[in-house]
Design a protein around this motif. Sequence first.
Motif, PDB file in Angstrom:
ATOM      1  N   ASP A  55      -5.576  49.283  40.712  1.00  0.00           N
ATOM      2  CA  ASP A  55      -6.599  48.698  39.861  1.00  0.00           C
ATOM      3  C   ASP A  55      -5.929  48.076  38.640  1.00  0.00           C
ATOM      4  N   ASP A  56      -6.032  46.759  38.494  1.00  0.00           N
ATOM      5  CA  ASP A  56      -5.449  46.022  37.358  1.00  0.00           C
ATOM      6  C   ASP A  56      -3.964  46.323  37.171  1.00  0.00           C
ATOM      7  N   GLY A  57      -3.205  46.345  38.245  1.00  0.00           N
ATOM      8  CA  GLY A  57      -1.769  46.549  38.153  1.00  0.00           C
ATOM      9  C   GLY A  57      -1.350  47.997  37.989  1.00  0.00           C
ATOM     10  N   SER A  94       5.002  48.008  37.348  1.00  0.00           N
ATOM     11  CA  SER A  94       5.705  46.822  36.869  1.00  0.00           C
ATOM     12  C   SER A  94       6.673  46.363  37.952  1.00  0.00           C
ATOM     13  N   GLY A  95       6.905  45.074  38.021  1.00  0.00           N
ATOM     14  CA  GLY A  95       7.852  44.536  38.988  1.00  0.00           C
ATOM     15  C   GLY A  95       7.234  44.152  40.313  1.00  0.00           C
ATOM     16  N   PHE A  96       5.926  44.273  40.439  1.00  0.00           N
ATOM     17  CA  PHE A  96       5.252  43.880  41.678  1.00  0.00           C
ATOM     18  C   PHE A  96       4.569  42.539  41.485  1.00  0.00           C
ATOM     19  N   SER A  97       4.445  41.782  42.568  1.00  0.00           N
ATOM     20  CA  SER A  97       3.757  40.490  42.553  1.00  0.00           C
ATOM     21  C   SER A  97       2.562  40.558  43.482  1.00  0.00           C
ATOM     22  N   ASP A  98       1.630  39.624  43.318  1.00  0.00           N
ATOM     23  CA  ASP A  98       0.473  39.570  44.212  1.00  0.00           C
ATOM     24  C   ASP A  98       0.947  39.443  45.658  1.00  0.00           C
ATOM     25  N   THR A 101       3.534  44.675  49.227  1.00  0.00           N
ATOM     26  CA  THR A 101       3.071  45.931  49.792  1.00  0.00           C
ATOM     27  C   THR A 101       3.623  47.072  48.958  1.00  0.00           C
ATOM     28  N   VAL A 102       2.739  47.970  48.556  1.00  0.00           N
ATOM     29  CA  VAL A 102       3.120  49.135  47.762  1.00  0.00           C
ATOM     30  C   VAL A 102       3.045  50.358  48.664  1.00  0.00           C
ATOM     31  N   ILE A 113       2.558  58.627  51.942  1.00  0.00           N
ATOM     32  CA  ILE A 113       1.235  59.143  51.634  1.00  0.00           C
ATOM     33  C   ILE A 113       0.200  58.024  51.655  1.00  0.00           C
ATOM     34  N   TRP A 114       0.595  56.866  51.106  1.00  0.00           N
ATOM     35  CA  TRP A 114      -0.355  55.772  50.969  1.00  0.00           C
ATOM     36  C   TRP A 114       0.390  54.454  51.025  1.00  0.00           C
ATOM     37  N   GLU A 115      -0.287  53.430  51.547  1.00  0.00           N
ATOM     38  CA  GLU A 115       0.276  52.085  51.597  1.00  0.00           C
ATOM     39  C   GLU A 115      -0.851  51.103  51.345  1.00  0.00           C
ATOM     40  N   GLY A 116      -0.613  50.153  50.434  1.00  0.00           N
ATOM     41  CA  GLY A 116      -1.632  49.170  50.115  1.00  0.00           C
ATOM     42  C   GLY A 116      -1.012  47.897  49.589  1.00  0.00           C
ATOM     43  N   GLU A 117      -1.862  46.914  49.327  1.00  0.00           N
ATOM     44  CA  GLU A 117      -1.392  45.624  48.855  1.00  0.00           C
ATOM     45  C   GLU A 117      -1.661  45.493  47.366  1.00  0.00           C
ATOM     46  N   TYR A 118      -0.674  44.961  46.645  1.00  0.00           N
ATOM     47  CA  TYR A 118      -0.786  44.794  45.206  1.00  0.00           C
ATOM     48  C   TYR A 118      -1.713  43.652  44.897  1.00  0.00           C
TER      49      TYR A 118
END
Length: 118
Positions: A55-57, A94-98, A101-102, A113-118
């Motif tokens: 949520d919001d970075g 910090s350091g992620f772009s739109d 994958t996080v 545990i979890w995987e999602g898109e920034y």
Amino acid sequence: MKTPEFMTSERGVSPVIGVILMVAITVILAAVIGSFVLGIGGDIEQAPQASLSIDDGNLVHQGGDTINATVLNSDGGEEDGVAEFSPGDSENLSGFSDGDTVKVLDNSSDQIIWEGEY
């Protein structure tokens, strides 16, 4: 023409089935006892369960277990080590772009545990 008695008699069927069942039970019991003795079915550490979102970075812990995790970016490079990430906490990514994958990796079990898109 009279049918011979050995073709209509079922006297020998029951003992054969009984022996087959006893052998099968013995093999199954031996396998179960052997797995306990040899430790084949040992302790498997399970990853904690957590509900996470971005949520919001920020990576937000919405509920579940408290985790000790590492946040990875899409190319597998380590981004942050998050210690004691509890429900209600948030971590700045910090350091992620739109579109990146996080991945959140549990430090104790090395499971995602979890995987999602920034």
